[in-house]
Design a protein around this motif. Sequence first.
Motif, short mmCIF file in Angstrom:
data_model
loop_
_atom_site.label_atom_id
_atom_site.label_comp_id
_atom_site.label_asym_id
_atom_site.label_seq_id
_atom_site.Cartn_x
_atom_site.Cartn_y
_atom_site.Cartn_z
N TYR A 6 61.42 -24.53 -54.99
CA TYR A 6 61.80 -25.93 -55.17
C TYR A 6 63.07 -26.20 -54.38
CZ TYR A 6 63.72 -30.06 -57.50
OH TYR A 6 64.27 -31.29 -57.75
N TYR A 11 68.23 -36.15 -52.27
CA TYR A 11 67.30 -37.03 -51.56
C TYR A 11 67.40 -38.47 -52.05
CZ TYR A 11 65.02 -32.69 -49.99
OH TYR A 11 64.74 -31.46 -49.45
N GLN A 20 62.23 -36.32 -43.99
CA GLN A 20 61.47 -35.17 -44.49
C GLN A 20 60.03 -35.19 -43.98
OE1 GLN A 20 62.88 -32.61 -46.25
NE2 GLN A 20 60.96 -31.59 -45.81
N CYS A 24 58.34 -32.44 -41.53
CA CYS A 24 57.15 -31.67 -41.89
C CYS A 24 55.98 -31.90 -40.94
CB CYS A 24 56.72 -32.01 -43.32
SG CYS A 24 57.82 -31.33 -44.57
N TYR A 68 60.46 -35.54 -54.27
CA TYR A 68 60.67 -34.13 -54.58
C TYR A 68 60.01 -33.30 -53.50
CZ TYR A 68 62.24 -35.66 -59.13
OH TYR A 68 62.95 -36.25 -60.14
N HIS A 69 60.60 -32.15 -53.21
CA HIS A 69 60.10 -31.28 -52.14
C HIS A 69 60.00 -29.86 -52.68
CE1 HIS A 69 61.07 -29.20 -48.05
NE2 HIS A 69 59.79 -29.22 -48.25
N ILE A 71 57.84 -25.87 -51.85
CA ILE A 71 57.10 -25.07 -50.88
C ILE A 71 56.35 -23.97 -51.61
CG2 ILE A 71 57.30 -23.56 -48.86
CD1 ILE A 71 60.04 -25.02 -48.34
N CYS A 107 51.46 -37.86 -52.80
CA CYS A 107 52.08 -36.69 -52.18
C CYS A 107 51.46 -36.40 -50.82
CB CYS A 107 52.02 -35.47 -53.09
SG CYS A 107 50.42 -34.70 -53.26
N HIS A 134 54.33 -27.17 -47.47
CA HIS A 134 55.36 -28.10 -47.93
C HIS A 134 54.67 -29.22 -48.70
CE1 HIS A 134 58.87 -26.80 -45.47
NE2 HIS A 134 57.91 -26.30 -44.70
N VAL A 136 55.63 -32.95 -50.36
CA VAL A 136 56.58 -34.05 -50.53
C VAL A 136 55.93 -35.00 -51.54
CG1 VAL A 136 57.78 -35.94 -49.39
CG2 VAL A 136 57.39 -33.79 -48.16
#
Length: 178
Positions: A6, A11, A20, A24, A68-69, A71, A107, A134, A136
């Motif tokens: 996380y 942001y 972002q 990406c 929120y981002h 991976i 998302c 990723h 987002v």
Amino acid sequence: MSLLKYINKPYEDKFDLHDQINYCLGKTENAIYDYASFGVNHLNAETICNSMIHTKKLFNKEEGKQFYHFIISIHPKRKILLENKLTYASFILNDVGLKIEKIGFQCLGIIHVGFIENLFNKGIIDYEENVHIHFVVNSVSFIDGHKLVRIYTLLNSIIVFLKSDYPYLNWDSKIYVK
């Protein structure tokens, strides 16, 4: 070990979402293998951003955290063929994206392929593929306009799902926070 990381940044700037998504989907040190969007117009980076911004405006929730981002990394140290890692990543991208959309949040998921350099004895260089996804996630629900505030609850449910449906990828139970 496969893992979920996380990215815990505020942001809150209006341009963070654009930055972002452009990062990406744009040119990075990692090659883009595939991407999918859920609940947004996926024509290009601008339409994805505009779809998320429109949801915020519709519910008058334009302030505060914009997205929120996180991976999801497919076991970089395990010897799995690149094609198999990419297949798993595609399945995970769609499964997790649909779960997030089902609970009411837009998302974008992007599969990146990077390479980890390993040096062995006598100067022999080997590369391991670093396949990761990723995500987002818009901070505002497109169903009723509520803000996503329990991000760790969502992330834990994703880990439980991944461990259940993809056990052979050896998932770490811990959420890594960066």
